[in-house]
Design a protein around this motif. Structure first.
Motif, PDB file in Angstrom:
ATOM      1  N   ARG A  65      49.622  35.910  46.238  1.00  0.00           N
ATOM      2  CA  ARG A  65      49.321  35.965  44.802  1.00  0.00           C
ATOM      3  C   ARG A  65      48.867  34.610  44.271  1.00  0.00           C
ATOM      4  O   ARG A  65      48.015  34.550  43.368  1.00  0.00           O
ATOM      5  CB  ARG A  65      50.543  36.492  44.049  1.00  0.00           C
TER       6      ARG A  65
ATOM      7  N   GLU B 142      45.211  34.390  45.308  1.00  0.00           N
ATOM      8  CA  GLU B 142      44.382  35.227  44.432  1.00  0.00           C
ATOM      9  C   GLU B 142      44.107  34.509  43.116  1.00  0.00           C
ATOM     10  O   GLU B 142      42.971  34.509  42.611  1.00  0.00           O
ATOM     11  CB  GLU B 142      45.092  36.559  44.151  1.00  0.00           C
TER      12      GLU B 142
ATOM     13  N   THR C 128      40.376  33.191  41.648  1.00  0.00           N
ATOM     14  CA  THR C 128      39.849  33.639  40.359  1.00  0.00           C
ATOM     15  C   THR C 128      39.647  32.479  39.388  1.00  0.00           C
ATOM     16  O   THR C 128      38.697  32.476  38.598  1.00  0.00           O
ATOM     17  CB  THR C 128      40.793  34.666  39.717  1.00  0.00           C
TER      18      THR C 128
ATOM     19  N   PRO D 223      36.001  37.918  40.096  1.00  0.00           N
ATOM     20  CA  PRO D 223      36.831  38.888  39.371  1.00  0.00           C
ATOM     21  C   PRO D 223      38.090  39.230  40.160  1.00  0.00           C
ATOM     22  O   PRO D 223      38.104  39.176  41.394  1.00  0.00           O
ATOM     23  CB  PRO D 223      35.910  40.104  39.224  1.00  0.00           C
ATOM     24  N   ALA D 224      39.125  39.610  39.454  1.00  0.00           N
ATOM     25  CA  ALA D 224      40.432  39.851  40.072  1.00  0.00           C
ATOM     26  C   ALA D 224      40.400  40.958  41.118  1.00  0.00           C
ATOM     27  O   ALA D 224      41.169  40.939  42.083  1.00  0.00           O
ATOM     28  CB  ALA D 224      41.468  40.180  39.005  1.00  0.00           C
ATOM     29  N   ASP D 225      39.496  41.930  40.943  1.00  0.00           N
ATOM     30  CA  ASP D 225      39.451  43.042  41.903  1.00  0.00           C
ATOM     31  C   ASP D 225      38.626  42.722  43.146  1.00  0.00           C
ATOM     32  O   ASP D 225      38.391  43.595  43.985  1.00  0.00           O
ATOM     33  CB  ASP D 225      38.904  44.308  41.222  1.00  0.00           C
ATOM     34  N   HIS D 226      38.189  41.436  43.293  1.00  0.00           N
ATOM     35  CA  HIS D 226      37.398  41.035  44.460  1.00  0.00           C
ATOM     36  C   HIS D 226      38.124  40.016  45.339  1.00  0.00           C
ATOM     37  O   HIS D 226      37.535  39.485  46.278  1.00  0.00           O
ATOM     38  CB  HIS D 226      36.061  40.429  44.015  1.00  0.00           C
TER      39      HIS D 226
ATOM     40  N   HIS E 299      41.457  40.324  46.726  1.00  0.00           N
ATOM     41  CA  HIS E 299      42.584  40.775  47.559  1.00  0.00           C
ATOM     42  C   HIS E 299      42.345  40.526  49.048  1.00  0.00           C
ATOM     43  O   HIS E 299      43.226  39.999  49.743  1.00  0.00           O
ATOM     44  CB  HIS E 299      42.853  42.261  47.318  1.00  0.00           C
ATOM     45  N   ASP E 300      41.160  40.892  49.548  1.00  0.00           N
ATOM     46  CA  ASP E 300      40.904  40.765  50.994  1.00  0.00           C
ATOM     47  C   ASP E 300      40.957  39.321  51.451  1.00  0.00           C
ATOM     48  O   ASP E 300      41.494  39.010  52.535  1.00  0.00           O
ATOM     49  CB  ASP E 300      39.547  41.379  51.339  1.00  0.00           C
TER      50      ASP E 300
ATOM     51  N   HIS F  25      46.546  39.935  38.460  1.00  0.00           N
ATOM     52  CA  HIS F  25      46.806  41.333  38.088  1.00  0.00           C
ATOM     53  C   HIS F  25      48.046  41.447  37.192  1.00  0.00           C
ATOM     54  O   HIS F  25      48.554  42.561  36.982  1.00  0.00           O
ATOM     55  CB  HIS F  25      47.019  42.166  39.357  1.00  0.00           C
TER      56      HIS F  25
END
Length: 431
Positions: free
Chosen positions: A374, A377, A381, A387-390, A392-393, A422
């Protein structure tokens, strides 16, 4: 057979004893200097020098009309050094690439050497026989004076490397730092180059001008698969070169018509292939084993991390079934069971019949993995504007290699954040 065992294996023959000593010393000095050339990324320079030595040998014989090894070595060193100067001059004063300059100088010098050697054979000069042995090497052809000269030269090379080891290592691995502390970097590099030429010239009679580059580089390349330490690399290279030189000389002794050099290279190549496959640091088997271990470690950490994710959804650390872990991680049941077995052995989780629970040590480790994920992440960002949804990997990949020092640096850089992109809480150790 008894004579062979007594003369060669047991070193009963004085001539065999001295020739073998000279060959072993030559192979040792050449392999040690080869480690320096290999790590300087100048492996091909040995090939050019070994071929450029031939015209020096021929010119020395024409001028002195003698096969005195001192004269021949002086000529070899002169033309070998000249070839390196020509390569550096071409690279620095033309647009030709280093590999092109190497090929050009190698072919020109070797061609001149073959022309001179052919010319000598047509002159009918006294003592010209045996010069062709310098092409492929013939250890058995060495006489007492050759043995003394080559052994002494080899010892000088070895001692020079031993006493200058610290300076050589510093120049090879960190040229900028060596300059900053006042070392004469250019002079040290010149000394390494001269030692390379001298080592190749020393082995011309035993190994031959055509194959000396293999004796220079192959032991070093093979030794690199066994260690990351320069001193250990040199020791391993000496062992590999010594074994090959001994076996090559053995074949030449058993079959007098067989040249020594090609057989030495055959054994060198065999040992190099063994190193490539079984080397303890870079060997193929070790690489496969290390990748497997890393894959298992990542799998185990993901399974352990899933306990924390399940705890977040259930609001408590409790016992979970293997089916819940399979569903959460996406791994097969077989892989999850294998990871559980390893985690149990590491005292990170414990098993009670059909249920698995995490230990106190496992709780802290699972928190650490989630925390790193986290934090990373959030870092991506914030500083890379993704963006936050990009993210994770990327975080999933990096969480397994971040050290505790990097973790603390992340926390400090981000100001000990409470939530990730998130808005999920970041777990920290209890204060």
């Amino acid at each position: 057979m008894n004579s062979f065992i007594e003369d060669f294996i047991l070193l009963g023959d004085a001539n065999v004893r001295w020739v073998l000593l000279a060959v072993l010393l030559m192979s040792s000095s050449t392999s040690i200097v080869g480690c320096l050339s290999f790590l300087r990324k100048r492996a091909l320079i040995g090939d050019a020098v070994s071929h450029a030595i031939l015209p020096g040998i021929c010119l020395s014989f024409l001028l002195t009309q003698s096969k005195d090894p001192v004269y021949l070595m002086v000529g070899a060193v002169i033309t070998g050094s000249l070839s390196i100067w020509c390569i550096d001059f071409i690279v620095s004063h033309t647009k030709l690439k280093p590999d092109t300059a190497l090929a050009l100088i190698l072919s020109v010098f070797y061609g001149i050497g073959i022309v001179l050697l052919t010319h000598i054979q047509t002159l009918g000069m006294a003592g010209q026989s045996g010069l062709d042995k310098f092409l492929f090497g013939k250890a058995a052809s060495m006489v007492a004076s050759d043995v003394r000269l080559f052994s002494t030269t080899s010892l000088i090379i070895i001692l020079t490397v031993v006493f200058g080891f610290s300076a050589f290592r510093m120049v090879i691995f960190d040229r900028g730092y060596a300059t900053s502390v006042g070392l004469p970097v250019k002079k040290i590099e010149l000394l390494i180059t001269f030692l390379t030429v001298l080592a190749i010239a020393t082995g011309i009679q035993a190994i031959g001008v055509v194959l000396m580059s293999a004796m220079l580089i192959t032991p070093a390349a093979a030794a690199r698969y066994w260690t990351h330490s320069l001193s250990k690399m040199m020791i391993i290279a000496v062992i590999i070169a010594g074994i090959s030189a001994y076996l090559g000389t053995l074949v030449s002794y058993i079959q007098p018509k067989m040249p020594t050099g090609p057989w030495v290279v055959v054994f060198l190549t065999f040992l190099a292939f063994i190193s490539i496959i079984f080397g303890a640091k870079r060997g193929r088997l070790f690489s496969v084993y290390r990748r497997l271990q890393n894959k298992r470690r990542i799998q185990d950490e993901n399974v352990l991390k899933s306990f924390y994710h399940l705890k977040e959804s259930k609001e408590e650390f409790r016992s979970f079934t293997a089916s819940e872990l399979v569903e959460k991680t996406g791994y097969t049941r077989l892989k999850v069971k294998a990871s559980i077995n390893r985690l149990v052995a590491s005292n990170l989780v414990k098993r009670d019949k059909h249920f698995i629970s995490v230990t106190e040590t496992g709780i802290e480790e699972s928190k650490r993995l989630v925390r790193i994920h986290r934090l990373w992440e959030l870092y991506i960002t914030k500083y890379m504007n993704l963006p936050a949804d990009h993210v994770h990997d990327d975080a999933e990949a990096i969480e397994h290699i971040i050290t505790p020092e990097l973790e603390q640096a992340l926390i400090k850089e981000l100001g000990r954040p409470e939530v990730d992109p998130h808005n999920t809480p970041i777990p920290y150790k209890a204060q």
